[in-house]
Enzyme design. Structure first.
Site, short mmCIF file in Angstrom:
data_model
loop_
_atom_site.label_atom_id
_atom_site.label_comp_id
_atom_site.label_asym_id
_atom_site.label_seq_id
_atom_site.Cartn_x
_atom_site.Cartn_y
_atom_site.Cartn_z
N CYS A 239 0.84 -1.20 0.00
CA CYS A 239 0.00 0.00 0.00
C CYS A 239 0.88 1.25 0.00
O CYS A 239 1.95 1.28 0.61
CB CYS A 239 -0.99 -0.01 1.16
SG CYS A 239 -0.39 0.66 2.69
N GLU A 240 0.39 2.24 -0.75
CA GLU A 240 1.22 3.43 -0.90
C GLU A 240 1.16 4.34 0.33
O GLU A 240 1.93 5.28 0.44
CB GLU A 240 0.85 4.19 -2.18
CG GLU A 240 -0.54 4.74 -2.22
CD GLU A 240 -0.88 5.33 -3.58
OE1 GLU A 240 -0.38 4.84 -4.61
OE2 GLU A 240 -1.68 6.28 -3.61
N HIS A 241 0.25 4.05 1.26
CA HIS A 241 0.16 4.89 2.47
C HIS A 241 1.18 4.48 3.53
O HIS A 241 1.74 5.32 4.20
CB HIS A 241 -1.25 4.82 3.07
CG HIS A 241 -2.28 5.42 2.18
ND1 HIS A 241 -3.62 5.13 2.27
CD2 HIS A 241 -2.17 6.30 1.16
CE1 HIS A 241 -4.29 5.81 1.35
NE2 HIS A 241 -3.42 6.52 0.66
N HIS A 242 1.39 3.17 3.71
CA HIS A 242 2.27 2.71 4.78
C HIS A 242 3.41 1.83 4.29
O HIS A 242 4.22 1.36 5.08
CB HIS A 242 1.48 1.90 5.83
CG HIS A 242 0.37 2.66 6.46
ND1 HIS A 242 -0.91 2.69 5.95
CD2 HIS A 242 0.36 3.46 7.56
CE1 HIS A 242 -1.67 3.45 6.71
NE2 HIS A 242 -0.93 3.94 7.69
N GLN A 281 -5.96 -0.74 -3.06
CA GLN A 281 -6.89 -1.74 -3.60
C GLN A 281 -7.79 -1.12 -4.68
O GLN A 281 -8.06 -1.74 -5.71
CB GLN A 281 -7.74 -2.31 -2.46
CG GLN A 281 -8.72 -3.37 -2.95
CD GLN A 281 -9.41 -4.11 -1.83
OE1 GLN A 281 -8.93 -4.11 -0.69
NE2 GLN A 281 -10.51 -4.76 -2.14
N HIS A 309 -5.56 -6.16 4.48
CA HIS A 309 -4.55 -5.10 4.51
C HIS A 309 -3.77 -5.14 5.82
O HIS A 309 -4.36 -5.00 6.89
CB HIS A 309 -5.24 -3.74 4.37
CG HIS A 309 -5.89 -3.55 3.03
ND1 HIS A 309 -5.39 -2.70 2.08
CD2 HIS A 309 -6.97 -4.13 2.47
CE1 HIS A 309 -6.16 -2.75 1.00
NE2 HIS A 309 -7.13 -3.61 1.22
N CYS A 311 -1.94 -2.91 6.98
CA CYS A 311 -1.99 -1.63 7.69
C CYS A 311 -3.27 -1.50 8.52
O CYS A 311 -3.34 -0.68 9.42
CB CYS A 311 -1.83 -0.46 6.73
SG CYS A 311 -3.16 -0.36 5.55
#
Ligand SMILES: Nc1ncnc2c1ncn2[C@@H]1O[C@H](COP(=O)(O)OP(=O)(O)OP(=O)(O)O)[C@@H](O)[C@H]1O
Ligand SMILES: Nc1nc2c(c(=O)[nH]1)N=C(CO)CN2
Length: 347
Positions: A239-242, A281, A309, A311
């Protein structure tokens, strides 16, 4: 066998990896012997197109191929490494040009040798100067051109190994380990930076590449009204956030148009392609659908992604085992609720 000098450049995705892959593909060809490889150079884009900086290098090879045959081999390698030709002098995962082929002078529709732009391009001359035999007649012309090149016209600097993909990831991971309070030299962690560098090379192999290209279409005299479905294709992404993993399954259905279909094994490959980058996603769902639409122009596409996920499960709300579903439809799947229902019921 003739001595041949090739110039290589890349400015999409993991540029260094493309150059290394291209050089090893040249070397794996039984008709080519890679004799010398120049350093890699970071170079400003030349030619007026606004784009990312290039990484350039050059190789000296010996080959039993005729120039036209070598050009074909080069084009095969470029296509295998996702090279597309859309913008003249535009961004590319890989470009290989034949600069010199012994002393031959060739000018026909497909091939000009020496390469017509070579002496206007510092990114070609500097790497070649490094590996060229000094006795060759072209050597002094290259030297002279480089020495008279207008200052600041083209920026170029040799990259040292600390700037290479693997080494800079290793350095970053070591720093990260130290920052979180670890000792990067303890035995359990000693090889971790190296492992992470290799892993990132693999799991981020699609970064920078927009379109899936590894497919072949078939024209089949089939009735277009039949839905084609492939269910439960596993995927793993980050995931590009975490920068933590999310993983699950993708279900794809489509209704072909004009008998145009794609090899079934290519849909899992498409799923791998869209997941091997930092993503979300929702993005994976969109990307599978838009690539299917682009490749096949079908009557419609349906995509359902179920994923877990890290995260969500390991941090924050810590909801272990929860599954997120995303769906996206195009064409007839958007317009016809009964078709959409048929798809959803069968997954
Ligand atoms: N010496 C050469 N090396 C490679 N390709 C050449 C050469 N001379 C002519 N060509 C032709 O140029 C065509 C376009 O090549 P390519 O797509 O690599 O161009 P480009 O990278 O946009 O521009 P450039 O060749 O100036 O770097 C090739 O299909 C090939 O037929
Ligand atoms: N710095 C740099 N600029 C370019 C390059 C390249 O390889 N390096 N290739 C181009 C088209 O062949 C156009 N411009």
């Amino acid at each position: 066998m003739e001595d041949v000098y090739l110039s290589l450049g890349s400015n999409i995705g993991n540029r260094e990896r493309y150059l290394h892959q291209a050089i090893s593909m040249l070397g794996n060809d039984s008709g080519i012997l890679v004799d010398k490889v120049a350093h890699f150079y970071e170079t400003s884009p030349v030619g007026g197109v606004e784009q990312r900086a290039f990484l350039n290098t050059a190789v000296k090879i010996a080959t039993r191929y005729q120039p036209e045959e070598l050009l074909q081999k080069i084009h095969d390698i470029e296509s295998e490494l996702q090279r597309t030709r859309t913008i003249h002098w535009g961004p590319r995962t890989l470009d290989i040009d034949i600069i010199f082929f012994g002393n031959q002078k060739i000018q026909n529709q497909r091939l000009t040798i020496p390469h017509p732009e070579a002496f206007n391009r510092l990114f070609v001359l500097m790497p070649i100067q490094e590996i060229m035999d000094e006795s060759l007649p072209q050597f002094s012309k290259i030297n002279q051109t480089i020495s008279q090149f207008p200052d600041k016209d083209q920026e170029i600097h040799k990259i040292n190994s600390a700037d290479s993909f693997d080494d800079s990831i290793k350095t970053s991971i070591r720093k990260l380990l130290t920052t979180i309070g670890e000792d990067p030299d303890r035995s359990g962690l000693k090889e971790t930076p190296d492992r992470v560098a290799r892993m990132y090379g693999e799991i981020f192999s699609s970064i920078g590449i927009e379109d899936f290209q590894d497919y072949k279409l078939f024209d089949e005299p089939i009735k277009d009204s039949k839905m084609i479905m492939i269910k439960s294709i596993p995927f793993y992404s980050m995931c590009e956030h975490h920068m933590m993993p999310f993983w699950g399954t993708v279900n794809v259905g489509y209704l072909p148009k004009d008998g145009k279909i794609i090899g079934l094994s290519k849909i899992p490959r498409l799923v791998d392609f869209v997941s091997h980058k930092l993503s979300l996603q929702e993005k994976i769902t969109d990307d599978v659908l838009s690539q299917m639409d682009k490749i096949l122009s079908p009557q419609g596409v349906a995509v359902v992604v179920d994923a877990r996920h890290m995260c969500v499960e390991m941090r924050g709300v810590k909801k272990t085992g929860s599954v997120t579903r995303t769906t996206k439809f195009s064409g007839v799947f958007e317009q016809d609720p009964s078709l959409r229902q048929e798809f959803l019921q069968s997954i």
